[in-house]
Design an enzyme around this catalytic site. Structure first.
Site, PDB file in Angstrom:
ATOM      1  CG  HIS A   1      -8.097  27.378 -34.293  1.00  0.00           C
ATOM      2  ND1 HIS A   1      -6.969  27.482 -33.522  1.00  0.00           N
ATOM      3  CD2 HIS A   1      -8.236  28.585 -34.891  1.00  0.00           C
ATOM      4  CE1 HIS A   1      -6.437  28.690 -33.660  1.00  0.00           C
ATOM      5  NE2 HIS A   1      -7.206  29.389 -34.484  1.00  0.00           N
TER       6      HIS A   1
ATOM      7  CB  SER B   1      -7.004  32.124 -32.634  1.00  0.00           C
ATOM      8  OG  SER B   1      -6.478  32.116 -33.933  1.00  0.00           O
TER       9      SER B   1
ATOM     10  CD  GLU C   1      -5.168  26.136 -30.952  1.00  0.00           C
ATOM     11  OE1 GLU C   1      -5.535  25.595 -32.035  1.00  0.00           O
ATOM     12  OE2 GLU C   1      -4.999  27.361 -30.843  1.00  0.00           O
TER      13      GLU C   1
END
Length: 297
Positions: free
Chosen positions: A272, A111, A206
């Site tokens: 995630h 992230s 992603e």
């Protein structure tokens, strides 16, 4: 680039926990600490781990200090971030890359931590890991089995294969290069500094809660950088959770594949969500025609 490989994790190794981004929930983190200790690892906590400065885990200098100190610490074998959120990009000019280069160790996060993995690779050559985090992934009693098993296997091995689930081949072919990418929005936030590898790379990407037009914008912003477009050799797509239109996203990936004429394959467990693979960041890799991503590190 002279890649630096960290030592493999061993039973009884010491893991340091740092919080480069959002502030930490102490009770949740304790669950994660207990989990690590049950696995047979020793745990050290960053001096400023539980600090809070608005939405951040302390001041920039405090968060950067904990990262630099963990790399310098001779007892620490691996560093795992507590969580993502926001704040890692504020630390890029405060990291001691000489210390990192001279004291290579496992560094894990995803992230927002993508910013640190990218800049550590660029400035020091150290292979890091896009990987689960303590509060985000190991703080509940129902850890995803694939996530858990793949995490420990990757940190204790020197070669892994990541397979897509029901792959969608937007463009067939094989590719070679180092692994590079992570969370797409965070990667794009680095534009304006020197962060793109000088060699060929396989992009893995992603994202979460981004509309398709933003994903389009992120890819376009990267492709507008000559070095990025020159060095990208393949694209491995993970989950894009919470998007507004699946058809538009599918069309976007088709358009990218046609434009770039390189392998573009989707449905990898890079995510995630609770279900995620651990991906060595900056390691030599081969993307086979069958979609299997083989990584040596």
């Amino acid at each position: 680039m002279n890649l630096i490989k960290p030592k493999k994790l061993q039973q009884g190794s010491t893991i340091s926990i740092v919080a480069p981004a959002g502030n930490v929930d102490k009770s949740k983190l304790q669950v994660g600490i207990n989990y690590l200790e049950k696995q047979g690892y020793k745990v050290k906590l960053g001096k400023n781990l539980f600090n809070q400065n608005k939405y951040l885990a302390g001041k920039d200098e405090e968060r950067a200090f904990d990262i630099n100190q963990a790399f310098a610490d001779t007892e620490t074998d691996a560093i795992i971030c507590a969580r993502g959120g926001y704040g890692a990009i504020r630390l890029l000019d405060k990291l001691d890359f000489t210390t990192i280069r001279n004291n290579p160790k496992i560094f894990c996060g995803y992230s927002d931590i993508t910013a640190l993995s990218a800049i550590i690779l660029k400035k020091s050559g150290l292979i890091t890991f896009s990987a689960p985090m303590i509060q985000s992934d190991f703080s509940n009693n129902e850890i995803d089995k694939f996530t858990e098993t793949n995490f420990w296997e990757t940190l204790t091995s020197s070669k892994i294969s990541i397979k897509p689930n029901n792959p969608n081949f937007y463009f067939y072919g094989a590719a070679q290069g180092i692994t590079f990418g992570g969370n797409l929005a965070t990667l794009v936030s680095l534009a304006g500094i020197d962060f793109i590898p000088d060699e060929k790379f396989i992009l893995f990407a992603e994202d979460i809660n981004e509309d398709v037009y933003k994903i389009d914008k992120y890819f376009r912003q990267l492709l507008n950088i000559p070095k990025f477009k020159k060095n990208i050799s393949g694209i491995v797509l993970g989950d894009f959770i919470g998007i507004d239109n699946e058809i538009w996203l599918d069309n976007l990936f088709k358009e990218l594949a046609i434009e770039l004429q390189i392998p573009v394959i989707s449905n990898y467990p890079i995510s995630h969500s609770r279900h995620k693979a651990t991906v060595p960041y900056g390691a030599n890799a081969i993307l086979n025609e069958n979609g299997i991503l083989e990584i040596i590190y």
